[in-house]
Design an enzyme around this catalytic site. Structure first.
Site, PDB file in Angstrom:
ATOM      1  N   LYS A   1      35.811   9.343  -7.161  1.00  0.00           N
ATOM      2  CA  LYS A   1      36.946   8.474  -6.823  1.00  0.00           C
ATOM      3  C   LYS A   1      36.473   7.079  -6.409  1.00  0.00           C
ATOM      4  CE  LYS A   1      38.385  11.785  -4.205  1.00  0.00           C
ATOM      5  NZ  LYS A   1      38.950  12.824  -3.370  1.00  0.00           N
TER       6      LYS A   1
ATOM      7  N   HIS B   1      34.039   5.444   3.216  1.00  0.00           N
ATOM      8  CA  HIS B   1      34.707   6.740   3.086  1.00  0.00           C
ATOM      9  C   HIS B   1      34.205   7.662   4.184  1.00  0.00           C
ATOM     10  CE1 HIS B   1      36.800  10.022   1.085  1.00  0.00           C
ATOM     11  NE2 HIS B   1      35.794  10.767   1.521  1.00  0.00           N
TER      12      HIS B   1
ATOM     13  N   ASP C   1      39.525  15.377 -10.531  1.00  0.00           N
ATOM     14  CA  ASP C   1      39.312  15.695  -9.112  1.00  0.00           C
ATOM     15  C   ASP C   1      40.621  16.092  -8.438  1.00  0.00           C
ATOM     16  OD1 ASP C   1      37.810  15.812  -6.591  1.00  0.00           O
ATOM     17  OD2 ASP C   1      39.219  14.235  -6.056  1.00  0.00           O
TER      18      ASP C   1
ATOM     19  N   SER D   1      33.382  14.975  -5.860  1.00  0.00           N
ATOM     20  CA  SER D   1      34.787  14.654  -5.631  1.00  0.00           C
ATOM     21  C   SER D   1      34.915  13.267  -4.981  1.00  0.00           C
ATOM     22  CB  SER D   1      35.388  15.737  -4.720  1.00  0.00           C
ATOM     23  OG  SER D   1      36.593  15.326  -4.153  1.00  0.00           O
TER      24      SER D   1
ATOM     25  N   ARG E   1      40.437  24.022  -5.238  1.00  0.00           N
ATOM     26  CA  ARG E   1      39.407  24.395  -4.253  1.00  0.00           C
ATOM     27  C   ARG E   1      40.036  24.686  -2.902  1.00  0.00           C
ATOM     28  NH1 ARG E   1      36.260  19.312  -4.064  1.00  0.00           N
ATOM     29  NH2 ARG E   1      35.107  20.317  -2.398  1.00  0.00           N
TER      30      ARG E   1
HETATM   31  N1  URA Z   1      37.135  14.685   0.509  1.00  0.00           N
HETATM   32  C1  URA Z   1      37.248  14.585  -0.834  1.00  0.00           C
HETATM   33  O1  URA Z   1      37.750  13.610  -1.368  1.00  0.00           O
HETATM   34  N2  URA Z   1      36.779  15.596  -1.577  1.00  0.00           N
HETATM   35  C2  URA Z   1      36.206  16.691  -1.059  1.00  0.00           C
HETATM   36  O2  URA Z   1      35.791  17.557  -1.794  1.00  0.00           O
HETATM   37  C3  URA Z   1      36.097  16.786   0.352  1.00  0.00           C
HETATM   38  C4  URA Z   1      36.574  15.757   1.110  1.00  0.00           C
END
Ligand code: URA
Length: 426
Positions: free
Chosen positions: A190, A85, A164, A186, A171
């Site tokens: 995931k 990621h 999320d 967040s 946000r």
């Molecule tokens: N990427 C995400 O999935 N969440 C965040 O809060 C920031 C970047």
């Protein structure tokens, strides 16, 4: 779980207190169900941004976000699973060559990706520039493709960490994206819900990233590495430079074209360097330390997986890339060295050209973007092409040009070019 009032949870954090496990479980669940209102969650997110969270609070918040939805079960996949990621950057197409490369070396890469918002691009937007390619797979299709090819890049399903999904959108419009506990929970909720066995994080630092300073990036990386470990996901992080775009192409189709060049054994040196550095980390984390990703790139095995992966999702790997009808070439007005190519400014210019979106329901242009002809540190002469601006609509060029010109400078002396990989945590 009753007896809680959102306003009490907000006041606790506003006044610098520590949220209890019960408060966190309740507020995340009640917000997902619509019992806690957006304005209350906005106030809580701002209190978290200003006051921070202790490690135990971040861990509980992450667990509550995972529990808000389903958790995929990848235990039936015979290969070790490992994902990557990136916290998001400009020209960051690394997922495209990396996923098939790591699969070609024997791991399975379950890559659930997103769309871009603001100046950073989204992996799905890039892949959708390939005619016919489909981002949405059912859970069964996702697992079947992973078992067969070892590589899937697709959209995260609606049922994966729904807390999320809702909170991130909130946000985004309330100035609370940058809170480290909220970014960490967040991302990790995931990735943990997706079911991967190991995870490599590419935490970006610099003008084009959420984290502008190495200290903040390091704190974010530590928080995420600990969260992964606590949930049984082997996690390591690289801190990498995002003061200048990655590679030469910033946009959608232009980034796919550049990725295919890398898979064909060419491409810009920084893309190859970062792809190989992340591949080595992923293969180590997956328990395959003897795999040779450089060889899998040069001998065409990674390209074979790419073609199969694109075709499995309806895409035509041989389709010509869409071409932008409007192209403007910007040239150097003096001799010198290309000193700065600011990532944020170039990302914004690509966005103005139509490559990105302002609201999540907006379409993006497949062909628009910025293509650099030179990298920072290159010698240039007056009249040399520095970069191209590409758009579907000529009306977009002037504003994009003004933004790009402010981001690019030529100086008489060679600049210091920072290293790409700044640190490693894990
Ligand atoms: N990427 C995400 O999935 N969440 C965040 O809060 C920031 C970047």
């Amino acid at each position: 779980m009753s007896g809680f009032a959102a306003v009490d949870v907000i006041r606790t954090k506003r006044d610098g207190g520590v949220l209890s496990d019960e408060q966190i479980d309740w507020v995340v669940d009640a917000y997902t169900r619509g019992v806690v209102a957006d304005e209350q969650m906005s106030a809580l997110a701002m209190a978290i941004l200003l006051r921070g969270m202790r490690p135990a609070e971040v861990a509980r918040w992450t667990a509550a976000m995972i529990a808000s939805g389903e958790r995929l079960d990848l235990s039936g996949i015979s290969r070790p699973t490992v994902d990557k990621h990136s916290t998001g950057g400009v020209g960051d197409k690394i997922t495209l060559p990396l996923t098939p490369l790591v699969a070609a070396c024997g791991a399975a890469v379950p890559q659930l990706s997103g769309r871009g918002l603001g100046h950073t691009g989204g992996t799905l937007d890039k892949l959708e520039s390939i005619p016919g390619w489909r981002a949405t797979l059912s859970n069964d299709e996702f697992v079947a493709q992973l078992a067969k090819l070892g590589a899937v890049i697709c959209a995260a399903g609606e049922r994966l960490a729904p807390a999320d999904r809702k909170l991130y959108a909130l946000r985004d419009v309330t100035g609370t994206v940058e809170a480290i506990p909220l970014i960490a929970s967040s991302i990790m909720s995931k990735k943990i819900a997706e079911g991967t066995g190991a995870l490599v994080l590419d935490v970006k630092v610099g003008s084009g990233a959420f984290m502008k300073s190495p200290e903040d990036a390091r704190e974010l990386a530590h928080t995420m590495v600990e969260l992964g470990g606590a949930h049984g996901v082997r996690t390591v992080a690289l801190l990498t430079d995002m003061s200048t775009p990655l590679g030469l192409a910033v946009g959608n189709a232009v980034e796919v074209t550049e990725s295919v060049e890398v898979l064909a054994g060419g491409g810009p040196a920084d893309i190859v360097e970062l792809t190989l550095a992340l591949a080595r980390e992923m293969l180590d984390a997956a328990g395959l330390p003897d795999a040779d990703p450089a060889r899998a790139l040069s001998d065409g095995r990674a390209m074979d997986v790419w073609r199969a992966m694109v075709a499995a999702q309806g895409g035509d790997p041989d389709a010509p890339a869409p071409v932008a009808p409007e192209v403007e070439i910007v040239r150097a007005d003096r001799d010198g060295y290309l000193a700065a190519v600011d990532a944020y400014g170039i990302g914004l210019a690509a966005w103005r050209l139509g490559a990105g979106r302002a609201r999540k329901e907006d379409p993006v242009s497949a062909a628009a973007g910025v293509v650099l002809r030179r990298r920072p540190g290159d010698r240039v002469r007056a009249g040399d092409a520095l970069y191209e601006l590409r758009a579907d609509d000529a009306g977009r060029i002037a504003a994009a040009r003004a933004t790009a010109e402010a981001a690019v400078s030529v100086s008489p002396d060679p600049p210091a070019v920072p290293p790409l990989v700044i640190g490693r945590i894990g």
